[in-house]
Design a protein around this motif. Structure first.
Motif, PDB file in Angstrom:
ATOM      1  N   LEU A 131       0.835  -1.204   0.000  1.00 30.93           N
ATOM      2  CA  LEU A 131       0.000   0.000   0.000  1.00 30.93           C
ATOM      3  C   LEU A 131       0.868   1.251   0.000  1.00 30.93           C
ATOM      4  N   PRO A 132       0.362   2.344  -0.571  1.00 36.09           N
ATOM      5  CA  PRO A 132       1.081   3.620  -0.448  1.00 36.09           C
ATOM      6  C   PRO A 132       1.222   3.988   1.038  1.00 36.09           C
ATOM      7  N   ASP A 133       2.276   4.725   1.354  1.00 38.73           N
ATOM      8  CA  ASP A 133       2.599   5.033   2.753  1.00 38.73           C
ATOM      9  C   ASP A 133       1.417   5.624   3.519  1.00 38.73           C
ATOM     10  N   LYS A 134       0.775   6.633   2.963  1.00 41.74           N
ATOM     11  CA  LYS A 134      -0.306   7.321   3.674  1.00 41.74           C
ATOM     12  C   LYS A 134      -1.498   6.385   3.882  1.00 41.74           C
ATOM     13  N   THR A 135      -1.826   5.592   2.867  1.00 42.60           N
ATOM     14  CA  THR A 135      -2.942   4.650   2.967  1.00 42.60           C
ATOM     15  C   THR A 135      -2.654   3.608   4.043  1.00 42.60           C
ATOM     16  N   ARG A 136      -1.422   3.098   4.064  1.00 42.15           N
ATOM     17  CA  ARG A 136      -1.023   2.111   5.077  1.00 42.15           C
ATOM     18  C   ARG A 136      -1.098   2.729   6.471  1.00 42.15           C
ATOM     19  N   GLU A 137      -0.607   3.951   6.613  1.00 36.82           N
ATOM     20  CA  GLU A 137      -0.620   4.622   7.914  1.00 36.82           C
ATOM     21  C   GLU A 137      -2.048   4.812   8.425  1.00 36.82           C
ATOM     22  N   VAL A 138      -2.943   5.248   7.552  1.00 38.72           N
ATOM     23  CA  VAL A 138      -4.342   5.452   7.941  1.00 38.72           C
ATOM     24  C   VAL A 138      -4.955   4.123   8.370  1.00 38.72           C
ATOM     25  N   PHE A 139      -4.701   3.055   7.624  1.00 36.42           N
ATOM     26  CA  PHE A 139      -5.240   1.740   7.960  1.00 36.42           C
ATOM     27  C   PHE A 139      -4.750   1.288   9.340  1.00 36.42           C
ATOM     28  N   ILE A 140      -3.468   1.422   9.575  1.00 38.20           N
ATOM     29  CA  ILE A 140      -2.889   0.974  10.852  1.00 38.20           C
ATOM     30  C   ILE A 140      -3.467   1.784  12.013  1.00 38.20           C
ATOM     31  N   LEU A 141      -3.579   3.090  11.839  1.00 38.80           N
ATOM     32  CA  LEU A 141      -4.142   3.919  12.906  1.00 38.80           C
ATOM     33  C   LEU A 141      -5.586   3.533  13.211  1.00 38.80           C
ATOM     34  N   ASN A 142      -6.348   3.193  12.171  1.00 39.48           N
ATOM     35  CA  ASN A 142      -7.756   2.858  12.364  1.00 39.48           C
ATOM     36  C   ASN A 142      -7.930   1.441  12.902  1.00 39.48           C
ATOM     37  N   GLU A 164     -11.381   8.712   4.899  1.00 39.05           N
ATOM     38  CA  GLU A 164     -12.360   7.726   4.423  1.00 39.05           C
ATOM     39  C   GLU A 164     -11.892   7.100   3.113  1.00 39.05           C
ATOM     40  N   TYR A 165     -11.331   7.909   2.226  1.00 35.21           N
ATOM     41  CA  TYR A 165     -10.814   7.407   0.956  1.00 35.21           C
ATOM     42  C   TYR A 165      -9.703   6.395   1.211  1.00 35.21           C
ATOM     43  N   HIS A 166      -8.738   6.754   2.060  1.00 36.54           N
ATOM     44  CA  HIS A 166      -7.621   5.849   2.342  1.00 36.54           C
ATOM     45  C   HIS A 166      -8.104   4.550   2.982  1.00 36.54           C
ATOM     46  N   LEU A 167      -9.069   4.637   3.895  1.00 33.50           N
ATOM     47  CA  LEU A 167      -9.597   3.426   4.530  1.00 33.50           C
ATOM     48  C   LEU A 167     -10.307   2.547   3.520  1.00 33.50           C
ATOM     49  N   SER A 168     -11.106   3.151   2.684  1.00 31.66           N
ATOM     50  CA  SER A 168     -11.824   2.395   1.658  1.00 31.66           C
ATOM     51  C   SER A 168     -10.838   1.713   0.719  1.00 31.66           C
ATOM     52  N   ARG A 169      -9.829   2.456   0.319  1.00 34.16           N
ATOM     53  CA  ARG A 169      -8.816   1.915  -0.597  1.00 34.16           C
ATOM     54  C   ARG A 169      -8.058   0.757   0.044  1.00 34.16           C
ATOM     55  N   SER A 170      -7.642   0.926   1.294  1.00 34.65           N
ATOM     56  CA  SER A 170      -6.854  -0.115   1.963  1.00 34.65           C
ATOM     57  C   SER A 170      -7.685  -1.359   2.256  1.00 34.65           C
ATOM     58  N   THR A 171      -8.907  -1.178   2.751  1.00 31.84           N
ATOM     59  CA  THR A 171      -9.715  -2.369   3.069  1.00 31.84           C
ATOM     60  C   THR A 171     -10.082  -3.125   1.807  1.00 31.84           C
ATOM     61  N   GLY A 172     -10.386  -2.423   0.727  1.00 26.71           N
ATOM     62  CA  GLY A 172     -10.684  -3.106  -0.533  1.00 26.71           C
ATOM     63  C   GLY A 172      -9.480  -3.877  -1.038  1.00 26.71           C
ATOM     64  N   PHE A 173      -8.308  -3.245  -1.002  1.00 30.29           N
ATOM     65  CA  PHE A 173      -7.076  -3.892  -1.451  1.00 30.29           C
ATOM     66  C   PHE A 173      -6.766  -5.130  -0.608  1.00 30.29           C
ATOM     67  N   LEU A 174      -6.850  -4.984   0.718  1.00 29.54           N
ATOM     68  CA  LEU A 174      -6.539  -6.112   1.603  1.00 29.54           C
ATOM     69  C   LEU A 174      -7.571  -7.226   1.463  1.00 29.54           C
ATOM     70  N   ARG A 175      -8.831  -6.860   1.301  1.00 30.69           N
ATOM     71  CA  ARG A 175      -9.870  -7.864   1.135  1.00 30.69           C
ATOM     72  C   ARG A 175      -9.578  -8.706  -0.116  1.00 30.69           C
ATOM     73  N   ARG A 176      -9.219  -8.049  -1.207  1.00 32.81           N
ATOM     74  CA  ARG A 176      -8.920  -8.778  -2.447  1.00 32.81           C
ATOM     75  C   ARG A 176      -7.690  -9.653  -2.284  1.00 32.81           C
TER      76      ARG A 176
END
Length: 191
Positions: A131-142, A164-176
């Motif tokens: 994941l991109p750094d910011k997206t990964r950071e947002v996911f980990i914090l949440n 919300e965008y970063h969370l949506s992006r990260s959860t979708g990516f990880l789910r897949r």
């Protein structure tokens, strides 16, 4: 006129045109209600939050083609469908675990679960690294530090919409990515 004071119909019209303030007003107006419904039915806070979030991501993504007359009814039906999909997936996972328990004694299954947890942890770490750094950071914090969207936005000095965008992006990516991992693990032990 402030978007919060506009009718659902007007906000939906503005949303179709890509108006982010209209989306935010609808989100603020209905997100918590949808969360409460999902939480009441599923009794899992994280899942209810995720499904309510998915609902609004879908609303934004399909804004161009939406022809909604009654927004609360539309959101309720859409949320119900998301909950049904979640329950089906959850039941399927439980079914696979029940099948595995038939093939392995309890003490052996505990070892298998420990191995599975280690493999899943490794797969999660590898997926997070992609994941991109910011997206990964947002996911980990949440997900790991359990911060709310507002708290993350304040900490990272970003808008809540960006979070919300970063969370949506990260959860979708990880789910897949993790779905393939889980399916391969189940097939390996069933064959």
């Amino acid at each position: 006129m402030l978007p919060q004071s506009l009718s659902d119909h007007t906000l939906l019209s503005l949303l179709r045109e890509g108006d982010e303030q209209a989306f935010r007003a609808l989100y603020d107006r209905y997100w918590y209600k949808m969360y409460v419904i999902a939480h009441r039915k599923l009794r899992r806070k994280e899942v209810a939050e995720e499904l309510a979030q998915e609902l609004f991501v879908m609303l934004w993504q399909k804004r161009d083609s939406l022809r909604v007359i009654n927004l609360p009814a539309f959101l309720g039906v859409s949320l119900r469908n998301l909950m049904i999909d979640y329950i089906r997936r959850h039941m399927q996972e439980e079914h696979y675990l029940d099948q595995l328990r038939q093939f392995f004694p309890d003490e052996g299954f505990a070892t298998i679960e420990a191995v599975q947890l280690n493999e899943l942890t490794e797969a999660l770490q590898q997926a997070l690294a992609q994941l991109p750094d910011k997206t990964r950071e947002v996911f980990i914090l949440n997900r790991f530090e359990h911060l709310t969207i507002r708290e993350i936005a304040q900490r990272l000095n970003l808008s809540e919409k960006a979070i919300e965008y970063h969370l949506s992006r990260s959860t979708g990516f990880l789910r897949r990515n993790l779905r393939d991992f889980a399916a391969a693990w189940v097939l390996f032990y069933l064959l």
